[in-house]
Design a protein around this motif. Structure first.
Motif, PDB file in Angstrom:
ATOM      1  N   ASP A 208       0.846  -1.136  -0.069  1.00 37.07           N
ATOM      2  CA  ASP A 208       0.114  -0.139   0.003  1.00 37.07           C
ATOM      3  C   ASP A 208       0.764   1.152   0.003  1.00 37.07           C
ATOM      4  O   ASP A 208       0.420   2.325   0.127  1.00 37.07           O
ATOM      5  CB  ASP A 208      -1.129   0.063   1.138  1.00 37.07           C
ATOM      6  CG  ASP A 208      -0.279   0.231   2.619  1.00 37.07           C
ATOM      7  OD1 ASP A 208       0.861  -0.009   2.544  1.00 37.07           O
ATOM      8  OD2 ASP A 208      -0.975   0.391   3.583  1.00 37.07           O
ATOM      9  N   LYS A 209       2.320   1.018   0.085  1.00 38.37           N
ATOM     10  CA  LYS A 209       3.011   2.191  -0.020  1.00 38.37           C
ATOM     11  C   LYS A 209       3.522   2.487  -1.469  1.00 38.37           C
ATOM     12  O   LYS A 209       3.493   1.694  -2.469  1.00 38.37           O
ATOM     13  CB  LYS A 209       4.385   1.959   0.805  1.00 38.37           C
ATOM     14  CG  LYS A 209       3.985   1.466   2.237  1.00 38.37           C
ATOM     15  CD  LYS A 209       3.008   2.466   2.882  1.00 38.37           C
ATOM     16  CE  LYS A 209       2.877   2.195   4.510  1.00 38.37           C
ATOM     17  NZ  LYS A 209       2.363   1.036   4.669  1.00 38.37           N
ATOM     18  N   SER A 210       4.073   3.718  -1.746  1.00 37.98           N
ATOM     19  CA  SER A 210       4.481   3.948  -2.853  1.00 37.98           C
ATOM     20  C   SER A 210       5.669   3.173  -3.834  1.00 37.98           C
ATOM     21  O   SER A 210       6.723   3.103  -2.927  1.00 37.98           O
ATOM     22  CB  SER A 210       5.276   5.601  -3.054  1.00 37.98           C
ATOM     23  OG  SER A 210       5.914   5.719  -3.963  1.00 37.98           O
ATOM     24  N   PRO A 211       5.473   2.477  -4.625  1.00 39.93           N
ATOM     25  CA  PRO A 211       6.328   1.553  -5.378  1.00 39.93           C
ATOM     26  C   PRO A 211       7.580   2.567  -5.946  1.00 39.93           C
ATOM     27  O   PRO A 211       8.632   1.649  -5.772  1.00 39.93           O
ATOM     28  CB  PRO A 211       5.829   1.148  -6.572  1.00 39.93           C
ATOM     29  CG  PRO A 211       4.464   2.133  -6.763  1.00 39.93           C
ATOM     30  CD  PRO A 211       4.276   2.567  -5.437  1.00 39.93           C
TER      31      PRO A 211
ATOM     32  N   GLU B  44       1.521  12.592  -5.971  1.00 39.21           N
ATOM     33  CA  GLU B  44       0.166  12.055  -5.636  1.00 39.21           C
ATOM     34  C   GLU B  44       0.151  12.091  -3.991  1.00 39.21           C
ATOM     35  O   GLU B  44      -1.111  11.931  -3.627  1.00 39.21           O
ATOM     36  CB  GLU B  44       0.308  10.821  -6.029  1.00 39.21           C
ATOM     37  CG  GLU B  44      -1.123   9.765  -5.907  1.00 39.21           C
ATOM     38  CD  GLU B  44      -2.487  10.480  -5.744  1.00 39.21           C
ATOM     39  OE1 GLU B  44      -3.408   9.804  -5.063  1.00 39.21           O
ATOM     40  OE2 GLU B  44      -2.735  11.188  -6.529  1.00 39.21           O
ATOM     41  N   GLY B  45       1.196  11.336  -3.395  1.00 38.29           N
ATOM     42  CA  GLY B  45       1.262  11.276  -2.077  1.00 38.29           C
ATOM     43  C   GLY B  45       0.896  12.624  -1.302  1.00 38.29           C
ATOM     44  O   GLY B  45       0.248  12.613  -0.213  1.00 38.29           O
TER      45      GLY B  45
ATOM     46  N   LYS C 233      -6.572   8.178   0.632  1.00 39.30           N
ATOM     47  CA  LYS C 233      -5.609   7.218   0.400  1.00 39.30           C
ATOM     48  C   LYS C 233      -5.123   7.540  -1.009  1.00 39.30           C
ATOM     49  O   LYS C 233      -5.816   7.754  -1.856  1.00 39.30           O
ATOM     50  CB  LYS C 233      -6.224   5.605   0.324  1.00 39.30           C
ATOM     51  CG  LYS C 233      -6.382   5.353   1.784  1.00 39.30           C
ATOM     52  CD  LYS C 233      -6.925   3.885   1.905  1.00 39.30           C
ATOM     53  CE  LYS C 233      -7.159   3.312   3.198  1.00 39.30           C
ATOM     54  NZ  LYS C 233      -7.596   1.798   3.034  1.00 39.30           N
ATOM     55  N   PRO C 234      -3.678   7.349  -0.943  1.00 35.87           N
ATOM     56  CA  PRO C 234      -3.065   7.667  -2.590  1.00 35.87           C
ATOM     57  C   PRO C 234      -3.406   6.584  -3.441  1.00 35.87           C
ATOM     58  O   PRO C 234      -3.531   5.229  -2.837  1.00 35.87           O
ATOM     59  CB  PRO C 234      -1.567   7.993  -2.009  1.00 35.87           C
ATOM     60  CG  PRO C 234      -1.441   7.070  -0.873  1.00 35.87           C
ATOM     61  CD  PRO C 234      -2.622   6.948  -0.239  1.00 35.87           C
ATOM     62  N   VAL C 235      -3.617   7.173  -4.684  1.00 34.66           N
ATOM     63  CA  VAL C 235      -3.469   5.979  -5.677  1.00 34.66           C
ATOM     64  C   VAL C 235      -2.374   5.999  -6.484  1.00 34.66           C
ATOM     65  O   VAL C 235      -1.985   6.984  -7.185  1.00 34.66           O
ATOM     66  CB  VAL C 235      -4.760   6.301  -6.682  1.00 34.66           C
ATOM     67  CG1 VAL C 235      -4.867   5.382  -7.793  1.00 34.66           C
ATOM     68  CG2 VAL C 235      -6.133   6.066  -6.058  1.00 34.66           C
TER      69      VAL C 235
END
Length: 259
Positions: free
Chosen positions: A200-203, A243-244, A253-255
């Motif tokens: 669920d975190k930024s790749p 986005e974050g 929640k970020p996408v």
């Protein structure tokens, strides 16, 4: 993709790599090395994969080390080559930019300790035994030491490698080899819990973060601080960072675009 020695399967956003030699205590042979290498590369080629889980089939062994049953094969080398396949696998994992978790379901010995150390995080069942027993068969955990020395205290490594005696999961956890030790029946739940906290975190942040951590490992403070201050500036320009910050301001929640 799988071979007889390794099963590779995607479960949601995690790519599971399972050493599939339970009758041999998931011992390492050429097929195991090739299968894990294939899985690691497959994970990095597929943007839908966010995390790698490495484990062993059955409930008795994660990996018991090199397959010593094939007489001489485990330590048969082509001396014209400056490197060996197992070492190349450890190199591949060291330079990886996707996070990995070892699901340690059973005995973890010798070369299996190297597979454990090449992952970013590890969860083990509380009954698991660990060890570096190579001195008992006249060799030494040479390649494993390259990763182990940055994880565990020197005095403990000395004892493990020089005596070859096994140690338990709580000792492994206290030494920094593991993140969590849980009852065997809770192993999968804990691994899933950890997977979800990665996916669920930024790749992009994870990818660039792992790259940076690898880069600064051999730098002095002055070198690493100069490098990382430039890296945070670059990271701030990514779509994930934008986005974050936007999602934080909008309380949602970020996408993640992953770019």
């Amino acid at each position: 993709m799988s071979n007889d020695a390794v099963i590779i399967e995607q479960r949601d956003q995690a790519l599971w790599i399972t050493i599939n030699r339970p009758d041999k205590r998931n011992a390492i042979n050429a097929g195991v090395v090739e299968g894990i290498r294939t899985g690691w590369k497959q994970a990095h080629d597929d943007p839908s994969v966010r995390v790698i889980v490495l484990t062993g089939a059955g409930d008795k062994a994660f990996c018991a080390g090199a397959d010593l049953q094939s007489t001489g094969a485990a330590f048969s080398f082509d001396f014209s080559k400056p490197n060996v396949d197992y070492a190349d696998l450890l190199r591949l994992a060291q330079n990886a930019t996707k996070p990995s978790i070892a699901r340690v379901n059973g005995t973890c010995m010798a070369g299996g300790m190297g597979l454990l150390c090449m992952t970013d995080m590890a969860v083990a069942a509380d009954h698991v035994l660990f060890g570096l027993p190579e001195v008992k068969v006249g060799v030494f955990p040479m390649q494993v030491m390259s990763l182990l020395q940055d994880i565990a205290p020197r005095r403990l490594i000395n004892e493990w490698a020089l005596t070859g005696e096994p140690f338990d999961a709580p000792t492994a956890c206290d030494a920094g080899l593991l993140n969590y030790v849980v009852p065997g029946g809770e192993l999968d739940a804990k691994v899933d819990w950890l997977v979800k906290r990665l996916t669920d975190k930024s790749p992009t942040a994870i990818r660039r973060g792992k790259y940076a951590m690898r880069a600064i490992a051999s730098m002095s403070f002055d070198e690493s601080i100069a490098y990382t201050e430039s890296q945070i500036a670059l990271l701030a320009m990514t779509e994930d960072a934008k986005e974050g910050l936007k999602a934080f301001a909008e309380k949602r929640k970020p996408v993640w675009p992953g770019k």
